[in-house]
Scaffold this motif. Structure first.
Motif, PDB file in Angstrom:
ATOM      1  N   VAL A  36       0.850  -1.200   0.000  1.00 32.95           N
ATOM      2  CA  VAL A  36       0.000   0.000   0.000  1.00 32.95           C
ATOM      3  C   VAL A  36       0.882   1.245   0.000  1.00 32.95           C
ATOM      4  CG1 VAL A  36      -1.738   1.311   1.259  1.00 32.95           C
ATOM      5  CG2 VAL A  36      -1.906  -1.185   1.146  1.00 32.95           C
ATOM      6  N   GLY A  37       1.940   1.219   0.798  1.00 34.07           N
ATOM      7  CA  GLY A  37       2.804   2.390   0.941  1.00 34.07           C
ATOM      8  C   GLY A  37       3.538   2.769  -0.328  1.00 34.07           C
ATOM      9  N   VAL A  38       3.930   1.770  -1.143  1.00 34.17           N
ATOM     10  CA  VAL A  38       4.659   2.093  -2.372  1.00 34.17           C
ATOM     11  C   VAL A  38       3.721   2.419  -3.526  1.00 34.17           C
ATOM     12  CG1 VAL A  38       6.641   0.690  -1.710  1.00 34.17           C
ATOM     13  CG2 VAL A  38       4.855  -0.319  -3.155  1.00 34.17           C
ATOM     14  N   GLY A  39       2.404   2.349  -3.286  1.00 34.24           N
ATOM     15  CA  GLY A  39       1.459   2.739  -4.330  1.00 34.24           C
ATOM     16  C   GLY A  39       1.027   1.615  -5.240  1.00 34.24           C
ATOM     17  N   ALA A  40       1.105   0.370  -4.763  1.00 32.36           N
ATOM     18  CA  ALA A  40       0.770  -0.778  -5.607  1.00 32.36           C
ATOM     19  C   ALA A  40      -0.668  -1.243  -5.455  1.00 32.36           C
ATOM     20  CB  ALA A  40       1.707  -1.942  -5.293  1.00 32.36           C
ATOM     21  N   VAL A  41      -1.480  -0.506  -4.680  1.00 31.37           N
ATOM     22  CA  VAL A  41      -2.855  -0.925  -4.413  1.00 31.37           C
ATOM     23  C   VAL A  41      -3.842   0.142  -4.883  1.00 31.37           C
ATOM     24  CG1 VAL A  41      -4.505  -1.588  -2.620  1.00 31.37           C
ATOM     25  CG2 VAL A  41      -2.108  -2.316  -2.441  1.00 31.37           C
ATOM     26  N   TYR A  42      -4.898  -0.323  -5.563  1.00 30.74           N
ATOM     27  CA  TYR A  42      -5.939   0.571  -6.067  1.00 30.74           C
ATOM     28  C   TYR A  42      -7.290   0.134  -5.507  1.00 30.74           C
ATOM     29  CZ  TYR A  42      -2.539   2.169  -9.525  1.00 30.74           C
ATOM     30  OH  TYR A  42      -1.427   2.703 -10.134  1.00 30.74           O
ATOM     31  N   VAL A  43      -8.074   1.101  -5.077  1.00 30.87           N
ATOM     32  CA  VAL A  43      -9.422   0.841  -4.586  1.00 30.87           C
ATOM     33  C   VAL A  43     -10.393   1.663  -5.417  1.00 30.87           C
ATOM     34  CG1 VAL A  43     -11.005   0.969  -2.633  1.00 30.87           C
ATOM     35  CG2 VAL A  43      -8.603   0.382  -2.246  1.00 30.87           C
ATOM     36  N   GLY A  44     -11.306   0.992  -6.089  1.00 32.76           N
ATOM     37  CA  GLY A  44     -12.258   1.698  -6.952  1.00 32.76           C
ATOM     38  C   GLY A  44     -11.578   2.453  -8.071  1.00 32.76           C
ATOM     39  N   GLY A  45     -10.462   1.924  -8.556  1.00 34.92           N
ATOM     40  CA  GLY A  45      -9.758   2.551  -9.677  1.00 34.92           C
ATOM     41  C   GLY A  45      -8.810   3.664  -9.277  1.00 34.92           C
ATOM     42  N   ARG A  46      -8.740   3.982  -7.985  1.00 40.59           N
ATOM     43  CA  ARG A  46      -7.850   5.044  -7.512  1.00 40.59           C
ATOM     44  C   ARG A  46      -6.758   4.457  -6.627  1.00 40.59           C
ATOM     45  NH1 ARG A  46      -9.647  10.339  -7.840  1.00 40.59           N
ATOM     46  NH2 ARG A  46     -11.724  10.601  -8.738  1.00 40.59           N
ATOM     47  N   ARG A  47      -5.542   4.966  -6.799  1.00 41.66           N
ATOM     48  CA  ARG A  47      -4.444   4.501  -5.958  1.00 41.66           C
ATOM     49  C   ARG A  47      -4.733   4.839  -4.505  1.00 41.66           C
ATOM     50  NH1 ARG A  47       0.879   3.734  -7.994  1.00 41.66           N
ATOM     51  NH2 ARG A  47       0.452   5.236  -9.661  1.00 41.66           N
ATOM     52  N   SER A  48      -4.564   3.849  -3.623  1.00 43.76           N
ATOM     53  CA  SER A  48      -4.798   4.062  -2.196  1.00 43.76           C
ATOM     54  C   SER A  48      -3.490   3.940  -1.442  1.00 43.76           C
ATOM     55  CB  SER A  48      -5.799   3.041  -1.654  1.00 43.76           C
ATOM     56  OG  SER A  48      -5.950   3.199  -0.250  1.00 43.76           O
ATOM     57  N   ARG A  49      -3.166   4.943  -0.634  1.00 48.98           N
ATOM     58  CA  ARG A  49      -1.939   4.913   0.171  1.00 48.98           C
ATOM     59  C   ARG A  49      -2.262   4.763   1.658  1.00 48.98           C
ATOM     60  NH1 ARG A  49       2.234   7.344  -2.663  1.00 48.98           N
ATOM     61  NH2 ARG A  49       3.567   6.475  -1.029  1.00 48.98           N
ATOM     62  N   ASP A  50      -3.493   4.376   1.984  1.00 50.38           N
ATOM     63  CA  ASP A  50      -3.925   4.288   3.384  1.00 50.38           C
ATOM     64  C   ASP A  50      -4.430   2.876   3.671  1.00 50.38           C
ATOM     65  OD1 ASP A  50      -4.879   4.607   5.919  1.00 50.38           O
ATOM     66  OD2 ASP A  50      -6.441   6.061   5.415  1.00 50.38           O
ATOM     67  N   ALA A  51      -3.626   2.088   4.403  1.00 52.24           N
ATOM     68  CA  ALA A  51      -4.006   0.706   4.716  1.00 52.24           C
ATOM     69  C   ALA A  51      -5.154   0.648   5.716  1.00 52.24           C
ATOM     70  CB  ALA A  51      -2.807  -0.053   5.270  1.00 52.24           C
ATOM     71  N   ALA A  52      -5.459   1.787   6.367  1.00 49.28           N
ATOM     72  CA  ALA A  52      -6.514   1.800   7.383  1.00 49.28           C
ATOM     73  C   ALA A  52      -7.873   2.175   6.813  1.00 49.28           C
ATOM     74  CB  ALA A  52      -6.132   2.764   8.505  1.00 49.28           C
ATOM     75  N   VAL A  53      -7.915   2.572   5.529  1.00 52.22           N
ATOM     76  CA  VAL A  53      -9.192   2.970   4.956  1.00 52.22           C
ATOM     77  C   VAL A  53     -10.165   1.794   4.980  1.00 52.22           C
ATOM     78  CG1 VAL A  53      -8.605   2.357   2.555  1.00 52.22           C
ATOM     79  CG2 VAL A  53     -10.285   4.149   3.005  1.00 52.22           C
ATOM     80  N   ARG A  54     -11.413   2.071   5.300  1.00 50.10           N
ATOM     81  CA  ARG A  54     -12.402   0.987   5.426  1.00 50.10           C
ATOM     82  C   ARG A  54     -13.140   0.798   4.100  1.00 50.10           C
ATOM     83  NH1 ARG A  54     -12.679  -0.995  10.490  1.00 50.10           N
ATOM     84  NH2 ARG A  54     -11.542   0.257  12.044  1.00 50.10           N
ATOM     85  N   LEU A  55     -13.301  -0.457   3.746  1.00 52.22           N
ATOM     86  CA  LEU A  55     -13.874  -0.811   2.454  1.00 52.22           C
ATOM     87  C   LEU A  55     -15.392  -0.865   2.509  1.00 52.22           C
ATOM     88  CD1 LEU A  55     -11.364  -3.650   1.501  1.00 52.22           C
ATOM     89  CD2 LEU A  55     -11.329  -1.265   0.762  1.00 52.22           C
ATOM     90  N   THR A  56     -15.996  -0.671   1.363  1.00 54.68           N
ATOM     91  CA  THR A  56     -17.446  -0.755   1.229  1.00 54.68           C
ATOM     92  C   THR A  56     -17.796  -1.876   0.245  1.00 54.68           C
ATOM     93  OG1 THR A  56     -17.455   0.893  -0.546  1.00 54.68           O
ATOM     94  CG2 THR A  56     -17.731   1.702   1.707  1.00 54.68           C
ATOM     95  N   PRO A  57     -19.001  -2.435   0.332  1.00 55.68           N
ATOM     96  CA  PRO A  57     -19.374  -3.554  -0.535  1.00 55.68           C
ATOM     97  C   PRO A  57     -19.263  -3.202  -2.024  1.00 55.68           C
ATOM     98  CG  PRO A  57     -20.968  -3.284   1.237  1.00 55.68           C
ATOM     99  CD  PRO A  57     -20.069  -2.089   1.280  1.00 55.68           C
ATOM    100  N   GLU A  58     -18.811  -4.174  -2.814  1.00 60.82           N
ATOM    101  CA  GLU A  58     -18.729  -4.085  -4.273  1.00 60.82           C
ATOM    102  C   GLU A  58     -17.574  -3.228  -4.787  1.00 60.82           C
ATOM    103  OE1 GLU A  58     -20.695  -6.016  -6.322  1.00 60.82           O
ATOM    104  OE2 GLU A  58     -21.195  -6.824  -4.348  1.00 60.82           O
TER     105      GLU A  58
END
Length: 317
Positions: A36-58
């Motif tokens: 997550v810290g190096v920018g390798a994770v995307y949530v809803g098509g946007r790069r996420s840099r916060d491992a603590a962000v809470r996910l929503t269904p779908e």
């Protein structure tokens, strides 16, 4: 590129991104947080840099696990490359991009591209006017205001920006100078490569060149591109049977004359164009890096510098 994509199920809704990724990927939480810290994770098509962000269904989550044959974590641990500032004023910034640095953040990594470095230097975003391939070194230009960026981009778009590149190529006979007029198209048999041929419906690409040194093991060439296409110089030289040394994608040899070619030995030496504020001509020049300079030393030849010569008209090659 290797990636993993999944859709957030109801059971994962409301849980932190890092916790969900650790379970889905079967990886230690610490490793997930580094991804997550190096920018390798995307949530809803946007790069996420916060491992603590809470996910929503779908929500769709994508993790880049490998890019260019290398894990984003391994790539992030390599020594940070440092560009050199060639010129800076109130409207533009010219830098010498080192080989191995990407011009912009890639899908699996952020923080170590030239755009990131310039943003950190200026403490604000700047407009990248043109791009060099990751392995290509040399002059790269940024506009410091939207107006300057637009003016500089127009210089390139209208063909007013003049560029000199230097390269070491394989030891094949080439005319002392020539003009390459071969359209470029994506090579369907080799993803990531472009081919220079009239046999396909490609985009126009023009390159003037001059042979600086001819030896039994390698040649040194000066390249004056008249257009700015992706992989233009690499594909044009390959079409002449003289791929750039170290350019593994286009068949360039990894060494010549006892000298190593650790990367594609192509260097953006000189750039000339009009200053965005004064409209006066300006020239920026990047020193030849050590890996290519060794070939000039072996040839007993100084690297060309100063004013860029006029390109030869079509009719040579």
């Amino acid at each position: 590129m290797k990636r993993r994509t999944f859709r957030v199920e109801t059971v994962h809704a409301g849980h932190p991104l890092g916790e969900v990724l650790a379970g889905v990927l079967g990886l230690p939480r610490e490793e997930v947080e580094r991804l997550v810290g190096v920018g390798a994770v995307y949530v809803g098509g946007r790069r996420s840099r916060d491992a603590a962000v809470r996910l929503t269904p779908e929500q769709v989550v994508t993790v880049v696990l490998e890019e260019g044959g290398q894990s984003p974590l391994a790539a992030a641990s390599t020594p940070r490359l440092e560009p050199r500032i060639l010129h800076e004023d109130d409207r533009l910034l010219a830098v010498d991009k080192p080989a191995g640095m990407t011009a912009q953040p890639t899908e699996g990594r952020v923080g170590d591209s030239l755009v990131d470095w310039v943003g950190a230097h200026l403490q604000r975003p700047a407009g990248l006017v043109h791009r060099l391939d990751r392995e290509t070194s040399g002059v790269t230009l940024f506009g410091k205001t939207p107006e300057a960026t637009a003016a500089l981009a127009e210089e390139f778009r209208e063909g007013h920006a003049r560029k000199r590149y230097l390269a070491a190529v394989g030891p094949v006979p080439l005319p002392a100078q020539g003009f390459i007029d071969l359209p470029l198209s994506k090579d369907p048999s080799r993803p990531g490569r472009w081919r220079a041929t009239r046999a396909a419906n490609g985009i126009p690409a023009l390159t003037s060149y001059r042979v600086l040194f001819t030896g039994s093991d390698f040649l040194l060439v000066e390249l004056l591109p008249q257009t700015g296409r992706t992989h233009q110089l690499r594909a044009h030289l390959t079409a002449l049977g003289a791929p750039i040394l170290g350019d593994s994608r286009y068949g360039g040899a990894p060494r010549a004359g006892g000298l190593a070619a650790p990367r594609c030995l192509l260097h953006a030496r000189t750039l000339e164009l009009a200053h965005p504020r004064t409209r006066a001509p300006v020239r920026f020049e990047a020193p030849v890096p050590e890996d290519l300079a060794r070939f000039f030393s072996a040839a007993g030849l100084p690297a060309p510098s100063g004013a860029i010569p006029a390109a030869e008209p079509p009719g040579g090659q």
